[in-house]
Enzyme design. Structure first.
Site, PDB file in Angstrom:
ATOM      1  N   ASP A 194       2.989   1.279   3.471  1.00 57.90           N
ATOM      2  CA  ASP A 194       3.290   1.021   4.882  1.00 57.90           C
ATOM      3  C   ASP A 194       4.207  -0.202   4.985  1.00 57.90           C
ATOM      4  O   ASP A 194       3.823  -1.300   4.582  1.00 57.90           O
ATOM      5  CB  ASP A 194       1.997   0.776   5.652  1.00 57.90           C
ATOM      6  CG  ASP A 194       2.200   0.561   7.138  1.00 57.90           C
ATOM      7  OD1 ASP A 194       3.362   0.560   7.600  1.00 57.90           O
ATOM      8  OD2 ASP A 194       1.193   0.407   7.849  1.00 57.90           O
TER       9      ASP A 194
ATOM     10  N   LEU B  52      -1.954   3.597   6.908  1.00 63.09           N
ATOM     11  CA  LEU B  52      -1.112   2.974   7.918  1.00 63.09           C
ATOM     12  C   LEU B  52      -1.840   1.834   8.609  1.00 63.09           C
ATOM     13  O   LEU B  52      -3.070   1.793   8.646  1.00 63.09           O
ATOM     14  CB  LEU B  52      -0.682   4.018   8.951  1.00 63.09           C
ATOM     15  CG  LEU B  52       0.154   5.176   8.400  1.00 63.09           C
ATOM     16  CD1 LEU B  52       0.418   6.200   9.491  1.00 63.09           C
ATOM     17  CD2 LEU B  52       1.462   4.667   7.808  1.00 63.09           C
ATOM     18  N   CYS B  53      -1.074   0.933   9.172  1.00 66.16           N
ATOM     19  CA  CYS B  53      -1.584  -0.205   9.914  1.00 66.16           C
ATOM     20  C   CYS B  53      -2.610   0.272  10.943  1.00 66.16           C
ATOM     21  O   CYS B  53      -2.365   1.270  11.616  1.00 66.16           O
ATOM     22  CB  CYS B  53      -0.423  -0.913  10.609  1.00 66.16           C
ATOM     23  SG  CYS B  53      -0.893  -2.394  11.498  1.00 66.16           S
ATOM     24  N   PRO B  54      -3.756  -0.372  11.030  1.00 65.19           N
ATOM     25  CA  PRO B  54      -4.172  -1.629  10.416  1.00 65.19           C
ATOM     26  C   PRO B  54      -5.019  -1.463   9.155  1.00 65.19           C
ATOM     27  O   PRO B  54      -5.572  -2.442   8.652  1.00 65.19           O
ATOM     28  CB  PRO B  54      -4.999  -2.272  11.516  1.00 65.19           C
ATOM     29  CG  PRO B  54      -5.711  -1.107  12.142  1.00 65.19           C
ATOM     30  CD  PRO B  54      -4.698   0.031  12.096  1.00 65.19           C
TER      31      PRO B  54
END
Length: 77
Positions: free
Chosen positions: A40, A13-15
């Site tokens: 994502d 997932l981000c980042p």
């Protein structure tokens, strides 16, 4: 599409995908193509912005259900 290196960022997932992308781009030579596989949805926004900001070329962007693929050519130094 042809690529010289592969970054599998699935289930991250981000980042994390963009952070890993930054590391991988440093490893490849100018004009080489890196294929990124991610799950994502935020990568649809983040990866094009990454390329634009750093001057790399986003050659292709493709979505197949919940999987996003990107082919990025490293800029000439």
């Amino acid at each position: 599409m042809h690529h010289n290196a592969l970054l599998d960022a699935t289930d991250l997932l981000c980042p994390e995908p963009v952070m890993m992308l930054h590391v991988e781009m440093r490893k490849i030579a100018a004009k080489d193509v890196l294929k990124v596989i991610a799950t994502d949805p935020s990568t649809t926004r983040d990866i094009p912005k990454f390329c634009q900001f750093l001057g790399h070329t986003l050659l292709k962007q493709q979505q197949d259900e919940d999987v996003y693929c990107y082919w990025i050519e490293k800029k000439q130094v």
